[in-house]
Enzyme design. Structure first.
Site, PDB file in Angstrom:
ATOM      1  N   PHE A 127      48.980  91.106  82.114  1.00  0.00           N
ATOM      2  CA  PHE A 127      50.370  90.811  82.496  1.00  0.00           C
ATOM      3  C   PHE A 127      50.346  89.716  83.546  1.00  0.00           C
ATOM      4  O   PHE A 127      49.709  89.867  84.581  1.00  0.00           O
ATOM      5  CB  PHE A 127      51.088  92.049  83.058  1.00  0.00           C
ATOM      6  N   ASP A 214      44.102  86.389  88.668  1.00  0.00           N
ATOM      7  CA  ASP A 214      45.473  86.767  89.030  1.00  0.00           C
ATOM      8  C   ASP A 214      45.391  88.031  89.888  1.00  0.00           C
ATOM      9  O   ASP A 214      45.177  89.136  89.370  1.00  0.00           O
ATOM     10  CB  ASP A 214      46.283  87.004  87.747  1.00  0.00           C
ATOM     11  N   LYS A 243      53.268  89.660  95.731  1.00  0.00           N
ATOM     12  CA  LYS A 243      53.523  91.054  96.117  1.00  0.00           C
ATOM     13  C   LYS A 243      53.178  91.400  97.574  1.00  0.00           C
ATOM     14  O   LYS A 243      53.982  91.152  98.472  1.00  0.00           O
ATOM     15  CB  LYS A 243      52.793  91.983  95.147  1.00  0.00           C
TER      16      LYS A 243
HETATM   17  C1  PLP Z   1      49.124  90.813  87.793  1.00  0.00           C
HETATM   18  C2  PLP Z   1      50.534  90.307  87.879  1.00  0.00           C
HETATM   19  N1  PLP Z   1      50.771  89.003  87.716  1.00  0.00           N
HETATM   20  C3  PLP Z   1      52.015  88.505  87.814  1.00  0.00           C
HETATM   21  C4  PLP Z   1      53.097  89.308  88.063  1.00  0.00           C
HETATM   22  C5  PLP Z   1      54.471  88.709  88.162  1.00  0.00           C
HETATM   23  O1  PLP Z   1      54.897  88.733  89.477  1.00  0.00           O
HETATM   24  P1  PLP Z   1      56.446  88.524  89.853  1.00  0.00           P
HETATM   25  O2  PLP Z   1      57.181  89.691  89.299  1.00  0.00           O
HETATM   26  O3  PLP Z   1      56.454  88.445  91.343  1.00  0.00           O
HETATM   27  O4  PLP Z   1      56.854  87.239  89.214  1.00  0.00           O
HETATM   28  C6  PLP Z   1      52.894  90.682  88.241  1.00  0.00           C
HETATM   29  C7  PLP Z   1      54.033  91.596  88.486  1.00  0.00           C
HETATM   30  O5  PLP Z   1      53.963  92.764  88.270  1.00  0.00           O
HETATM   31  C8  PLP Z   1      51.576  91.190  88.156  1.00  0.00           C
HETATM   32  O6  PLP Z   1      51.333  92.496  88.291  1.00  0.00           O
END
Ligand code: PLP
Length: 388
Positions: A127, A214, A243
């Protein structure tokens, strides 16, 4: 409610305030926060250092734009790159934007090497966000369905499969990078195997690909080290995070080192709000508190305590297929789909989350102490008892 687009199936509760690991609702009830705003509130709620930083900065200057130098942004970049072992960083406002920056960086890196249609290897179960490029990188059809045409330039690989990646390397000359979460979060809390990630690092070195990690969810001490790769004896070329970096103020960062750090130049990427004085002052307070209070160590210890408590409880242990994760990023896979546990948790004064259908996910604040961690584990065990 009706004035909102229905993009979220919201639970019937509204919080008025919080303190530490507890949230207080307008219905007068107190809730133990086992999800921390989806891994955001690492320092819990109303942390005095963050509140003071926001107050002080708001008194002086909230926003000036990236047309000018921003002191707090430069300080945050210095501290964050030091902690990460990176050379420089770009600030956006979210995890998806941090990943967009990484994707653009990788494409530009490819073009500079004469690759006209650069591709990025991404993993099944990944994700990476909800923008068009990041949902295209995401390995979950449900998130992509209806938004076709997807963004081209992603090659999907199974996770933890070195041979599959070697095959892609042999057959696809357009690949310029691999992008992966060291611990897949939304996909069900799956840490990638250390030897797999080390092999990915090696293949990236052999092929001159960029390794992009990520750490939007697992970064900022959640996994028991400041970044999850720091427990894996490897360093990526690019790391993204968001986050827990801001504890609730909107911030995302894309960090790079070595050749990757020199790719994006003036005019090639930007964000009006990205890294403004307010969010950077707050994030500086977050980062310093994480370090000063050794919250990565606490995440490791409390994560272990919660997992041990669940295993020690015979009834809940009998219902658990597997407990996965690192530090305070825990996935408890049950024998069957358990989405209803979220509402049952709420009824019991416990905020939890369910992901990938059958996996109860815990992302409590990193400041949680032993008695609060026991309370959380006991609450989860009770939910699992009743569910069984
Ligand atoms: C691993 C990862 N990457 C990217 C995102 C996307 O982040 P945002 O919701 O701040 O755009 C998330 C959100 O849950 C995530 O868990």
């Amino acid at each position: 409610m009706s004035a909102l687009m229905q993009t979220y199936a919201r639970l019937p509760v509204t919080f008025s305030h919080g303190e530490g690991v507890y949230l207080y609702a307008t219905n007068g009830r107190r809730y133990l926060d086992g999800i921390a705003g989806i891994g955001v509130n690492g320092l819990g709620h109303a942390h005095p250092a963050v509140t003071a930083a926001i107050r002080e900065q708001a008194d002086k200057l909230v926003h000036s734009s990236n047309l000018y130098r921003i002191e707090a942004q430069e300080q945050l970049a210095t501290e964050l790159t030091r902690v990460a072992g990176m050379d420089n960083c770009f600030f956006g406002n979210s995890g998806a934007e941090a990943n967009e920056a990484a994707i653009k960086l990788a494409r530009l890196y490819g073009h500079r090497r004469g690759i006209e249609r650069p591709a990025i290897v991404v993993l099944e179960g990944a994700f990476h966000g909800r923008t068009l490029a990041t949902l295209s990188a995401t390995g979950n059809r449900k998130i992509q369905a209806g938004f076709e045409p997807l963004v081209a330039g992603f090659v999907r690989a199974p996770r933890d499969d070195v041979d599959a990646l070697r095959q892609i390397a042999a057959n696809n000359p357009d690949v310029v990078a691999v992008m992966a979460e060291p611990i897949q979060g939304e996909g069900g809390v799956h840490p990638l195997a250390a030897d797999y990630l080390q092999a990915v690092r090696q293949i990236c070195d052999e092929k001159d690909w960029l390794l992009i990690l990520d750490e939007v969810q697992c970064g900022n001490a959640r996994s028991g080290t400041y970044f999850a790769y720091q427990g894996l004896e490897l360093v990526p070329d690019v790391v993204t995070t968001a986050k827990g970096l801001g504890n609730g103020v909107p911030i995302g960062a894309c960090l790079a080192r070595g050749p990757a750090a020199g790719v994006l130049g003036a005019g090639q990427h930007g964000s009006t709000y990205g890294g403004n004085p307010l969010v950077c002052a707050a994030s500086l307070a977050v980062l310093r508190t994480i370090e000063q209070q050794h919250l990565a160590d606490n995440a490791r210890e409390m994560g272990q305590l919660i997992a041990d408590s669940l295993v020690a409880d015979r009834v809940s242990a009998g219902q658990i297929v597997e407990i996965r994760g690192r530090g305070l990023m825990l996935g408890i896979e049950l024998r069957r789909d358990c989405a209803e546990l979220v509402q049952r948790g709420l009824d019991a004064g416990l905020l939890i989350n369910v992901t990938a259908g059958n996996t109860l996910r815990l992302l409590p604040p990193l400041i949680i102490n032993a008695s609060e961690a026991r309370e959380l584990a006991a609450g989860v065990a009770a939910l699992i008892h009743d569910f069984a």
